[in-house]
Design a protein around this motif. Structure first.
Motif, PDB file in Angstrom:
ATOM      1  N   ALA A  47       0.839  -1.203   0.000  1.00 52.34           N
ATOM      2  CA  ALA A  47       0.000   0.000   0.000  1.00 52.34           C
ATOM      3  C   ALA A  47       0.874   1.254   0.000  1.00 52.34           C
ATOM      4  O   ALA A  47       0.588   2.229  -0.705  1.00 52.34           O
ATOM      5  CB  ALA A  47      -0.913  -0.006   1.228  1.00 52.34           C
ATOM      6  N   ILE A  63      -3.674   1.210   6.066  1.00 56.34           N
ATOM      7  CA  ILE A  63      -4.045   0.981   4.672  1.00 56.34           C
ATOM      8  C   ILE A  63      -5.204   1.900   4.267  1.00 56.34           C
ATOM      9  O   ILE A  63      -5.230   2.439   3.160  1.00 56.34           O
ATOM     10  CB  ILE A  63      -4.403  -0.501   4.435  1.00 56.34           C
ATOM     11  CG1 ILE A  63      -3.122  -1.343   4.490  1.00 56.34           C
ATOM     12  CG2 ILE A  63      -5.099  -0.698   3.097  1.00 56.34           C
ATOM     13  CD1 ILE A  63      -3.326  -2.819   4.278  1.00 56.34           C
ATOM     14  N   TYR A  68      -4.994   4.640   1.318  1.00 58.71           N
ATOM     15  CA  TYR A  68      -5.886   4.643   0.158  1.00 58.71           C
ATOM     16  C   TYR A  68      -6.723   5.912   0.055  1.00 58.71           C
ATOM     17  O   TYR A  68      -7.143   6.295  -1.040  1.00 58.71           O
ATOM     18  CB  TYR A  68      -6.759   3.384   0.145  1.00 58.71           C
ATOM     19  CG  TYR A  68      -6.103   2.282  -0.655  1.00 58.71           C
ATOM     20  CD1 TYR A  68      -6.171   2.262  -2.045  1.00 58.71           C
ATOM     21  CD2 TYR A  68      -5.364   1.290  -0.030  1.00 58.71           C
ATOM     22  CE1 TYR A  68      -5.545   1.286  -2.780  1.00 58.71           C
ATOM     23  CE2 TYR A  68      -4.725   0.304  -0.751  1.00 58.71           C
ATOM     24  CZ  TYR A  68      -4.820   0.304  -2.134  1.00 58.71           C
ATOM     25  OH  TYR A  68      -4.179  -0.659  -2.866  1.00 58.71           O
ATOM     26  N   CYS A 125      -4.179  -0.324  -8.395  1.00 59.46           N
ATOM     27  CA  CYS A 125      -4.516  -0.430  -6.964  1.00 59.46           C
ATOM     28  C   CYS A 125      -5.621  -1.448  -6.695  1.00 59.46           C
ATOM     29  O   CYS A 125      -5.721  -1.977  -5.581  1.00 59.46           O
ATOM     30  CB  CYS A 125      -4.971   0.923  -6.429  1.00 59.46           C
ATOM     31  SG  CYS A 125      -3.684   2.180  -6.423  1.00 59.46           S
ATOM     32  N   HIS A 136      -4.596  -5.085  -5.446  1.00 63.66           N
ATOM     33  CA  HIS A 136      -4.098  -5.047  -4.066  1.00 63.66           C
ATOM     34  C   HIS A 136      -5.228  -4.817  -3.080  1.00 63.66           C
ATOM     35  O   HIS A 136      -5.293  -5.458  -2.026  1.00 63.66           O
ATOM     36  CB  HIS A 136      -3.038  -3.948  -3.919  1.00 63.66           C
ATOM     37  CG  HIS A 136      -2.549  -3.774  -2.515  1.00 63.66           C
ATOM     38  ND1 HIS A 136      -2.940  -2.712  -1.724  1.00 63.66           N
ATOM     39  CD2 HIS A 136      -1.732  -4.544  -1.736  1.00 63.66           C
ATOM     40  CE1 HIS A 136      -2.373  -2.833  -0.534  1.00 63.66           C
ATOM     41  NE2 HIS A 136      -1.638  -3.920  -0.517  1.00 63.66           N
ATOM     42  N   LEU A 137      -6.137  -3.919  -3.427  1.00 61.63           N
ATOM     43  CA  LEU A 137      -7.246  -3.591  -2.532  1.00 61.63           C
ATOM     44  C   LEU A 137      -8.167  -4.794  -2.336  1.00 61.63           C
ATOM     45  O   LEU A 137      -8.641  -5.045  -1.215  1.00 61.63           O
ATOM     46  CB  LEU A 137      -8.033  -2.403  -3.095  1.00 61.63           C
ATOM     47  CG  LEU A 137      -9.021  -1.709  -2.153  1.00 61.63           C
ATOM     48  CD1 LEU A 137      -8.333  -1.256  -0.873  1.00 61.63           C
ATOM     49  CD2 LEU A 137      -9.672  -0.526  -2.846  1.00 61.63           C
ATOM     50  N   VAL A 193      -6.437  -7.178  -0.014  1.00 65.12           N
ATOM     51  CA  VAL A 193      -6.476  -6.623   1.342  1.00 65.12           C
ATOM     52  C   VAL A 193      -7.828  -6.894   2.006  1.00 65.12           C
ATOM     53  O   VAL A 193      -7.893  -7.341   3.159  1.00 65.12           O
ATOM     54  CB  VAL A 193      -6.194  -5.102   1.318  1.00 65.12           C
ATOM     55  CG1 VAL A 193      -6.606  -4.442   2.635  1.00 65.12           C
ATOM     56  CG2 VAL A 193      -4.716  -4.841   1.064  1.00 65.12           C
ATOM     57  N   LEU A 194      -8.912  -6.640   1.275  1.00 62.69           N
ATOM     58  CA  LEU A 194     -10.256  -6.829   1.833  1.00 62.69           C
ATOM     59  C   LEU A 194     -10.522  -8.296   2.156  1.00 62.69           C
ATOM     60  O   LEU A 194     -11.105  -8.611   3.196  1.00 62.69           O
ATOM     61  CB  LEU A 194     -11.307  -6.297   0.843  1.00 62.69           C
ATOM     62  CG  LEU A 194     -11.317  -4.782   0.649  1.00 62.69           C
ATOM     63  CD1 LEU A 194     -12.290  -4.382  -0.455  1.00 62.69           C
ATOM     64  CD2 LEU A 194     -11.672  -4.058   1.945  1.00 62.69           C
TER      65      LEU A 194
END
Length: 315
Positions: A117, A212, A216, A239, A242-243, A246-247
């Protein structure tokens, strides 16, 4: 009950109640494990052999794939053995090592997602200084820091669990050795251990996830300021993968560790554990390979080269 007795081994029950579906479940898990290893090795090799992918972003992606291989190697073979045999006996020391490695690799991945991130924030919010900030030395330090702090963070938990007496039932009603089922088996008051485990998990997950979110917010604000529509699409695209990861990662971990252990339900924990130890590592290479044009391009290039080589050999 002899409170001075401590068991030298445990029995992992796994999914002991699946009965006639045992072979089907074993096959599905084995195929999934093969896909996880194959997918993550493919991404790592692609990034290693393609010079165009020798950038900080792809270095972190390859490190994430490398982590997923070891993360699943710690748990899935144990699950497969437990399913195949109906249950699995594991020595106390091996159980502690498995728990420690599982937590260490998971925490290392947590820190690595934060580094990724940070990398995206520098690339989008400060593009002119990106190459001077994200130097090879800086990237190596960041990755080393992830591994160092990842393997240091669970030491408190490991020591606290190792000091507990296990003199009652030695059957772990879980898929592998983890802190929750082990604390449940201890024949002493584990309330302090539960508080330590819960507090450390809560602080670590919330603080890193908060970082994070802040990152963002900065990224989105910078993207919205871009004049070029194409530039905004490209920024969002880099992005998005990656997002999503992450979620998925934080969502599955939160269900397991940010809940009071008083509500401990073994069957619920097994389903959640299956999610973050099997499904999440499976989705990561799929997300990065399907959504990343550069990785797809590198894969296409290698396949075309191999096809050309085969044709030349035949001729």
């Amino acid at each position: 009950m002899d409170f001075n007795k401590t068991f030298t081994d445990f029995t992992i029950l796994g999914f002991s109640n699946i009965g006639q579906f045992r072979f089907l479940f074993f096959t599905l898990l084995l195929v999934t494990y093969i896909l996880i290893v194959t997918g993550n090795i493919t991404i790592s090799v692609l990034i290693l052999v393609d010079a165009h992918l020798h950038t900080p972003m792809y270095l972190f992606i390859s490190m994430l794939s490398f982590l997923e291989i070891w993360y699943t190697a710690v748990t899935i073979p144990c699950m497969l053995a437990a399913i195949w045999k109906g249950k699995l006996k594991i020595a106390f020391g091996n159980c502690m090592v498995q728990m420690y490695l599982f937590h260490s690799l998971g925490i290392t991945e947590n820190y690595l997602l934060n580094v990724m991130a940070y990398d995206r924030m520098v690339a989008i919010c400060n593009p002119l200084r990106y190459h001077t900030i994200m130097t090879s030395k800086h990237c190596k330090l960041l990755v080393s820091g992830c591994w160092l702090f990842g393997f240091m963070s669970p030491l408190t938990l490991l020591i606290s669990v190792m000091q507990l007496p296990f003199c009652g039932p030695n059957k772990i009603n879980h898929l592998f050795c983890d802190s929750s089922p082990l604390l449940y088996l201890a024949c002493t008051d584990t309330s302090s251990n539960i508080i330590i485990d819960f507090t450390i998990s809560l602080c670590m997950i919330l603080l890193t996830f908060l970082y994070i979110i802040v990152t963002y917010v900065k990224i989105i604000l910078s993207i919205l300021k871009m004049n070029s529509t194409e530039g905004r699409k490209k920024a969002f695209s880099t992005c998005a993968s990656h997002l999503i990861v992450v979620l998925i990662f934080y969502g599955s971990i939160a269900f397991m560790y940010i809940r009071p252990h008083i509500n401990y339900t073994p069957e619920y924990d097994k389903v959640v554990a299956l999610n973050y130890s099997v499904l999440t590592p499976l989705f990561n290479p799929i997300i990065y390979s399907l959504r990343n044009k550069e990785i797809k391009k590198a894969l296409r290039k290698i396949l075309q080269t191999k096809e050309s080589s085969n044709k030349s050999f035949i001729q």
